[in-house]
Design a protein around this motif. Structure first.
Motif, short mmCIF file in Angstrom:
data_model
loop_
_atom_site.label_atom_id
_atom_site.label_comp_id
_atom_site.label_asym_id
_atom_site.label_seq_id
_atom_site.Cartn_x
_atom_site.Cartn_y
_atom_site.Cartn_z
N UNK A 231 0.82 -1.22 0.00
CA UNK A 231 0.00 0.00 0.00
C UNK A 231 0.86 1.27 0.00
N UNK A 232 2.15 1.13 -0.25
CA UNK A 232 3.12 2.24 -0.24
C UNK A 232 3.26 2.90 1.13
N UNK A 233 2.94 2.15 2.19
CA UNK A 233 3.20 2.63 3.55
C UNK A 233 4.67 2.42 3.86
N UNK A 234 5.27 3.43 4.44
CA UNK A 234 6.69 3.39 4.78
C UNK A 234 6.98 2.28 5.78
N UNK A 235 7.94 1.43 5.43
CA UNK A 235 8.44 0.43 6.37
C UNK A 235 9.72 0.91 7.03
N UNK A 236 10.53 1.65 6.29
CA UNK A 236 11.77 2.15 6.85
C UNK A 236 12.69 2.72 5.79
N UNK A 237 13.75 3.37 6.26
CA UNK A 237 14.78 3.94 5.40
C UNK A 237 16.09 3.29 5.79
N UNK A 238 16.76 2.72 4.80
CA UNK A 238 18.03 2.03 5.03
C UNK A 238 19.17 2.88 4.48
N UNK A 239 20.13 3.27 5.34
CA UNK A 239 21.30 4.03 4.86
C UNK A 239 22.27 3.08 4.17
N UNK A 240 22.24 3.06 2.85
CA UNK A 240 23.00 2.07 2.07
C UNK A 240 24.49 2.34 2.06
N UNK A 241 24.88 3.57 1.71
CA UNK A 241 26.32 3.83 1.62
C UNK A 241 26.63 5.32 1.65
N UNK A 242 27.87 5.61 2.06
CA UNK A 242 28.43 6.96 1.99
C UNK A 242 29.69 6.85 1.16
N UNK A 243 29.86 7.79 0.25
CA UNK A 243 31.03 7.75 -0.62
C UNK A 243 31.85 9.01 -0.50
N UNK A 244 32.37 9.43 -1.65
CA UNK A 244 33.17 10.64 -1.69
C UNK A 244 32.36 11.77 -2.31
N UNK A 245 33.07 12.69 -2.93
CA UNK A 245 32.40 13.84 -3.53
C UNK A 245 31.75 13.51 -4.87
N UNK A 246 32.20 12.42 -5.53
CA UNK A 246 31.70 12.13 -6.86
C UNK A 246 31.08 10.76 -7.02
N UNK A 247 30.93 10.01 -5.95
CA UNK A 247 30.32 8.70 -6.11
C UNK A 247 30.15 7.97 -4.80
N UNK A 248 29.29 6.96 -4.84
CA UNK A 248 29.07 6.07 -3.71
C UNK A 248 28.69 4.69 -4.25
N UNK A 249 28.87 3.67 -3.46
CA UNK A 249 28.61 2.30 -3.89
C UNK A 249 27.13 1.99 -3.71
N UNK A 250 26.54 1.39 -4.75
CA UNK A 250 25.17 0.90 -4.68
C UNK A 250 25.23 -0.60 -4.97
N UNK A 251 25.14 -1.40 -3.92
CA UNK A 251 25.24 -2.85 -4.05
C UNK A 251 23.83 -3.44 -4.09
N UNK A 252 23.46 -3.96 -5.25
CA UNK A 252 22.11 -4.49 -5.46
C UNK A 252 21.82 -5.63 -4.49
N UNK A 253 22.80 -6.45 -4.20
CA UNK A 253 22.58 -7.59 -3.29
C UNK A 253 22.21 -7.11 -1.89
N UNK A 254 22.86 -6.06 -1.43
CA UNK A 254 22.53 -5.53 -0.09
C UNK A 254 21.13 -4.95 -0.10
N UNK A 255 20.79 -4.19 -1.14
CA UNK A 255 19.45 -3.60 -1.23
C UNK A 255 18.39 -4.69 -1.16
N UNK A 256 18.55 -5.72 -1.95
CA UNK A 256 17.53 -6.77 -2.00
C UNK A 256 17.50 -7.61 -0.72
N UNK A 257 18.65 -7.80 -0.09
CA UNK A 257 18.63 -8.56 1.17
C UNK A 257 17.86 -7.79 2.25
#
Length: 158
Positions: free
Chosen positions: A67-93
């Protein structure tokens, strides 16, 4: 190796095996519904460190139920000034652990430029394909600054 020595070996070996724990808890006292990119942007901006939004790239994942009700916000990663890591496996887990039916990927561009990079487009495609395999909907991918946002869904890039 005799039978007694083999039994001792098995017992010793099984004691050293790592245990996997899965946990998730929620607070149902307040219900936040994310109906569009603007409400999603407003929610995530209120949960972003304003001191570093123009300094350091970060990515977060918003999890919602059917129903698009918020379950939570997960802080995935912090990077540098020009990029950060987005790991699909972590997101899906994380999505599977909290029984999410849908997710929003969000990251900031410290430069203030809202135009998606090729890397942004590639990770969006990759995440969408992976989500489809697990019957999880990639609802949107937002690129944010402290004053505005770009929505892949609004721009029909999903």
């Amino acid at each position: 190796m005799d039978e007694q020595a083999f039994s001792s070996f098995l017992i010793y070996f099984t004691m050293d095996v790592a245990e996997i724990k899965v946990s998730y808890s929620t607070n149902h006292s307040q219900s936040v519904v994310l109906n569009n990119s603007r409400s999603t942007y407003n929610l995530i901006l209120s949960n972003w460190d304003k001191d570093i939004i123009e300094f350091q790239e970060e990515s977060k994942v918003i999890m919602v139920n059917r129903a698009n009700n918020l379950l939570g916000i997960f802080p995935l990663s912090k990077g540098g000034m020009t990029g950060t890591v987005v790991d699909v496996r972590i997101i899906l887990s994380v999505a599977l652990k909290c029984h999410a039916s849908g997710i929003f990927l969000v990251h900031n561009h410290p430069s203030g430029n809202l135009k998606p990079s090729e890397a942004d487009k590639q990770i969006t495609r990759k995440l969408k394909e992976a989500c489809n395999l697990l019957d999880i909907t990639l609802i949107d991918h937002l690129i944010i600054t402290k004053s505005d946002y770009y929505s892949f869904a609004d721009e029909r890039q999903l």
